[in-house]
Enzyme design. Structure first.
Site, PDB file in Angstrom:
ATOM      1  N   ILE A   1     -84.125  49.946  74.914  1.00 11.04           N
ATOM      2  CA  ILE A   1     -85.530  50.018  74.819  1.00 11.04           C
ATOM      3  C   ILE A   1     -85.788  50.106  76.366  1.00 11.04           C
ATOM      4  CG2 ILE A   1     -87.529  48.795  74.206  1.00 11.04           C
ATOM      5  CD1 ILE A   1     -86.030  47.353  71.985  1.00 11.04           C
ATOM      6  N   ARG A   2     -86.424  51.231  76.700  1.00  7.33           N
ATOM      7  CA  ARG A   2     -86.975  51.397  78.284  1.00  7.33           C
ATOM      8  C   ARG A   2     -85.566  50.862  79.106  1.00  7.33           C
ATOM      9  NH1 ARG A   2     -92.275  48.470  79.383  1.00  7.33           N
ATOM     10  NH2 ARG A   2     -92.032  49.600  81.020  1.00  7.33           N
TER      11      ARG A   2
ATOM     12  N   HIS B   1     -79.506  45.766  74.441  1.00 10.62           N
ATOM     13  CA  HIS B   1     -79.995  44.549  74.228  1.00 10.62           C
ATOM     14  C   HIS B   1     -79.045  43.816  72.856  1.00 10.62           C
ATOM     15  CE1 HIS B   1     -83.985  44.426  75.936  1.00 10.62           C
ATOM     16  NE2 HIS B   1     -83.899  45.798  75.948  1.00 10.62           N
TER      17      HIS B   1
ATOM     18  N   GLU C   1     -79.027  41.006  72.147  1.00  9.00           N
ATOM     19  CA  GLU C   1     -79.805  39.904  71.297  1.00  9.00           C
ATOM     20  C   GLU C   1     -80.557  40.544  70.128  1.00  9.00           C
ATOM     21  OE1 GLU C   1     -82.574  41.298  74.629  1.00  9.00           O
ATOM     22  OE2 GLU C   1     -80.575  41.116  74.310  1.00  9.00           O
TER      23      GLU C   1
ATOM     24  N   GLY D   1     -86.662  42.237  78.561  1.00 14.43           N
ATOM     25  CA  GLY D   1     -88.207  41.885  78.678  1.00 14.43           C
ATOM     26  C   GLY D   1     -88.885  42.883  79.605  1.00 14.43           C
ATOM     27  N   GLU D   2     -89.858  42.282  80.343  1.00 14.86           N
ATOM     28  CA  GLU D   2     -90.454  43.285  81.395  1.00 14.86           C
ATOM     29  C   GLU D   2     -89.882  42.572  82.660  1.00 14.86           C
ATOM     30  OE1 GLU D   2     -92.476  45.540  81.383  1.00 14.86           O
ATOM     31  OE2 GLU D   2     -92.707  45.919  79.443  1.00 14.86           O
ATOM     32  N   SER D   3     -89.111  43.377  83.162  1.00 18.56           N
ATOM     33  CA  SER D   3     -88.490  42.891  84.589  1.00 18.56           C
ATOM     34  C   SER D   3     -89.642  42.147  85.629  1.00 18.56           C
ATOM     35  CB  SER D   3     -87.676  43.691  85.339  1.00 18.56           C
ATOM     36  OG  SER D   3     -88.177  44.820  85.696  1.00 18.56           O
TER      37      SER D   3
ATOM     38  N   CYS E   1     -80.512  44.166  80.059  1.00 17.04           N
ATOM     39  CA  CYS E   1     -81.931  45.142  80.396  1.00 17.04           C
ATOM     40  C   CYS E   1     -82.580  44.741  81.393  1.00 17.04           C
ATOM     41  CB  CYS E   1     -82.507  45.222  78.880  1.00 17.04           C
ATOM     42  SG  CYS E   1     -83.808  46.750  78.840  1.00 17.04           S
TER      43      CYS E   1
ATOM     44  N   ARG F   1     -84.603  52.253  86.621  1.00 13.76           N
ATOM     45  CA  ARG F   1     -85.535  51.478  85.539  1.00 13.76           C
ATOM     46  C   ARG F   1     -85.835  52.645  84.603  1.00 13.76           C
ATOM     47  NH1 ARG F   1     -90.032  49.829  86.797  1.00 13.76           N
ATOM     48  NH2 ARG F   1     -90.199  47.710  85.746  1.00 13.76           N
TER      49      ARG F   1
END
Length: 241
Positions: A157-158, A217, A219, A61-63, A94, A124
């Protein structure tokens, strides 16, 4: 024997992890002879829910968002205690890998609060922006004992990578579990991996004691092999106790 695994549900792909955990647990527990075995996967948003857990997943997600919400909700210190003091099993994917690392580069101005516990420095968004996301078939040596020998679908993803292994102090060594070999060539038709003959490549999976971190990821696939492997690692010391 009862096992409760939590998934930090502040932001990100926590529902997907819950679903794959249940899928993996159905296989793992079916292979075991104990009729009294019980498994529960729960969403974790409070210290009380965290205290119920034998193990924890921190999703992608967004850390920065996950970190901020954890601080605002009073969950950051209980998370640090869970990981660094109680040393319960934890897996970060991630954003989760970033949060579990002791150091992170390329953070926003002022940095960000980390849970820590994993003696690495991560970079990151190593592979670029979200538009540059890609999927690559991964050879993961730690899954060699699983029934399905096919490559694992790695979704990036990123994604961060581990750029340096730090001094571990008195703790266990950091094990490099997998690398993305060579370099990533991003083309209009997809992604190819330019594999080199040496051991070069980006570190995308590490383990240190009870902490597992992966850049990608799992998941976001329907492949439960890593979840099943991790559950077996979580169960082993409980069975020996």
């Amino acid at each position: 024997m009862a096992l409760t695994v939590g998934v930090l549900a502040l932001q990100g792909g926590f529902v997907e992890h819950i679903n794959l955990l249940r899928k993996a647990a159905a296989t793992v527990f079916a292979q075991r002879s104990r009729a009294d075995a019980a498994f529960e996967a729960i969403e974790v948003r409070t210290a009380q829910e965290l205290a119920r857990c034998d193990a924890l997943i921190i999703p992608g997600g967004e850390s920065t968002t996950i970190s901020f919400v954890a601080q605002q909700s009073g969950l950051m210190e209980p998370l640090r205690d869970f990981v660094q003091v109680q040393k319960k099993p934890v897996w970060g994917t991630c954003a989760g890998l970033i949060l579990l690392s002791n150091q992170a580069n390329a953070t926003k101005k002022g940095g960000q609060e980390l849970i820590g516990g994993l003696s690495v420095r991560v970079h990151r968004n190593h592979f670029g922006r979200q538009i540059e996301s890609f999927e690559a078939p991964l050879q993961l040596p730690f899954l060699a004992g699983e029934a399905d020998p096919s490559p694992f679908p790695g979704v990036f993803i990123r994604a961060p990578v581990v750029e340096e292994i730090l001094s571990r102090g008195d703790g266990p060594e950091v094990q490099v579990l997998a690398k993305l070999p060579g370099r990533v060539d991003k083309m209009k038709t997809g992604v190819s991996l330019a594999v080199t003959r040496d051991d070069s490549g980006d570190i995308i999976a590490v383990r240190q004691g009870s902490i597992l971190g992966t850049s990608f990821h799992p998941e976001l696939t329907d492949d439960a092999r890593i979840h099943a492997w991790w559950l077996k690692q979580v169960l082993r010391p409980l069975q020996d106790a």
